[in-house]
Scaffold this motif. Structure first.
Motif, PDB file in Angstrom:
ATOM      1  N   LEU A  25      -4.821  -9.134   0.304  1.00 25.87           N
ATOM      2  CA  LEU A  25      -4.135  -8.634  -0.887  1.00 25.87           C
ATOM      3  C   LEU A  25      -2.844  -7.901  -0.534  1.00 25.87           C
ATOM      4  O   LEU A  25      -1.812  -8.084  -1.203  1.00 25.87           O
ATOM      5  N   ASP A  26      -2.895  -7.083   0.489  1.00 28.02           N
ATOM      6  CA  ASP A  26      -1.700  -6.348   0.911  1.00 28.02           C
ATOM      7  C   ASP A  26      -0.582  -7.300   1.327  1.00 28.02           C
ATOM      8  O   ASP A  26       0.578  -7.130   0.937  1.00 28.02           O
ATOM      9  N   GLU A  27      -0.924  -8.301   2.103  1.00 25.95           N
ATOM     10  CA  GLU A  27       0.088  -9.260   2.550  1.00 25.95           C
ATOM     11  C   GLU A  27       0.588 -10.109   1.388  1.00 25.95           C
ATOM     12  O   GLU A  27       1.772 -10.436   1.310  1.00 25.95           O
ATOM     13  N   ALA A  28      -0.277 -10.472   0.459  1.00 31.36           N
ATOM     14  CA  ALA A  28       0.113 -11.271  -0.698  1.00 31.36           C
ATOM     15  C   ALA A  28       1.111 -10.514  -1.574  1.00 31.36           C
ATOM     16  O   ALA A  28       1.988 -11.130  -2.191  1.00 31.36           O
ATOM     17  N   GLU A  29       1.007  -9.193  -1.624  1.00 26.67           N
ATOM     18  CA  GLU A  29       1.968  -8.396  -2.386  1.00 26.67           C
ATOM     19  C   GLU A  29       3.352  -8.428  -1.746  1.00 26.67           C
ATOM     20  O   GLU A  29       4.359  -8.406  -2.441  1.00 26.67           O
ATOM     21  N   ARG A  30       3.411  -8.511  -0.435  1.00 21.95           N
ATOM     22  CA  ARG A  30       4.680  -8.489   0.289  1.00 21.95           C
ATOM     23  C   ARG A  30       5.294  -9.866   0.477  1.00 21.95           C
ATOM     24  O   ARG A  30       6.509  -9.984   0.640  1.00 21.95           O
ATOM     25  N   ASN A  31       4.484 -10.916   0.474  1.00 22.77           N
ATOM     26  CA  ASN A  31       4.935 -12.235   0.890  1.00 22.77           C
ATOM     27  C   ASN A  31       4.571 -13.270  -0.170  1.00 22.77           C
ATOM     28  O   ASN A  31       3.415 -13.655  -0.307  1.00 22.77           O
ATOM     29  N   ALA A  32       5.582 -13.741  -0.910  1.00 17.84           N
ATOM     30  CA  ALA A  32       5.345 -14.679  -2.008  1.00 17.84           C
ATOM     31  C   ALA A  32       4.765 -16.011  -1.512  1.00 17.84           C
ATOM     32  O   ALA A  32       3.901 -16.594  -2.169  1.00 17.84           O
ATOM     33  N   VAL A  38      -2.688 -18.334  -0.821  1.00 19.19           N
ATOM     34  CA  VAL A  38      -3.973 -17.742  -1.197  1.00 19.19           C
ATOM     35  C   VAL A  38      -4.419 -18.291  -2.545  1.00 19.19           C
ATOM     36  O   VAL A  38      -5.590 -18.658  -2.732  1.00 19.19           O
ATOM     37  N   LYS A  39      -3.487 -18.395  -3.494  1.00 16.92           N
ATOM     38  CA  LYS A  39      -3.830 -18.938  -4.807  1.00 16.92           C
ATOM     39  C   LYS A  39      -4.298 -20.384  -4.686  1.00 16.92           C
ATOM     40  O   LYS A  39      -5.243 -20.796  -5.357  1.00 16.92           O
ATOM     41  N   ALA A  40      -3.660 -21.159  -3.817  1.00 13.86           N
ATOM     42  CA  ALA A  40      -4.070 -22.550  -3.617  1.00 13.86           C
ATOM     43  C   ALA A  40      -5.459 -22.618  -2.994  1.00 13.86           C
ATOM     44  O   ALA A  40      -6.279 -23.453  -3.384  1.00 13.86           O
TER      45      ALA A  40
END
Length: 98
Positions: A25-32, A38-40
């Protein structure tokens, strides 16, 4: 200088699901790009239809876009397209799409 510890699947498993989920989650907030991956992956748990919907939505957004890609954004755009094609290829292999 101290050596960096090697990342392995076993070491990551030792962290536990909750800690790994928080790191994701932390990385997903920083890296589109990572967020889209992750969504895929989450869509893949629902089946090929969910992945197809995700990809269709992204392609529709790209088709509607009318802006020019500035030189300093070109690498990010290329990474985005690469991520999209990787999602298609990986999911095709995993699900046996034809």
């Amino acid at each position: 200088m101290a050596r960096k510890p090697a990342l392995t699947t076993d070491k990551l498993k030792d962290l536990g699901a909750e800690k790994l989920a928080q790191l994701v989650l932390d990385e997903a907030e920083r890296n589109a790009g990572f967020r889209r991956q992750v969504k895929a992956a989450l869509a893949g748990k629902s089946g090929p239809e969910a992945i197809a919907k995700l990809v269709d939505r992204r392609l529709s957004g790209l088709a509607r876009a009318r802006s020019f890609i500035e030189w300093d954004k070109a690498r990010a755009f290329a990474d985005d397209l690469r991520s999209l094609t990787d999602t298609l290829v990986i999911r095709r292999r995993a699900t046996g799409w034809t």
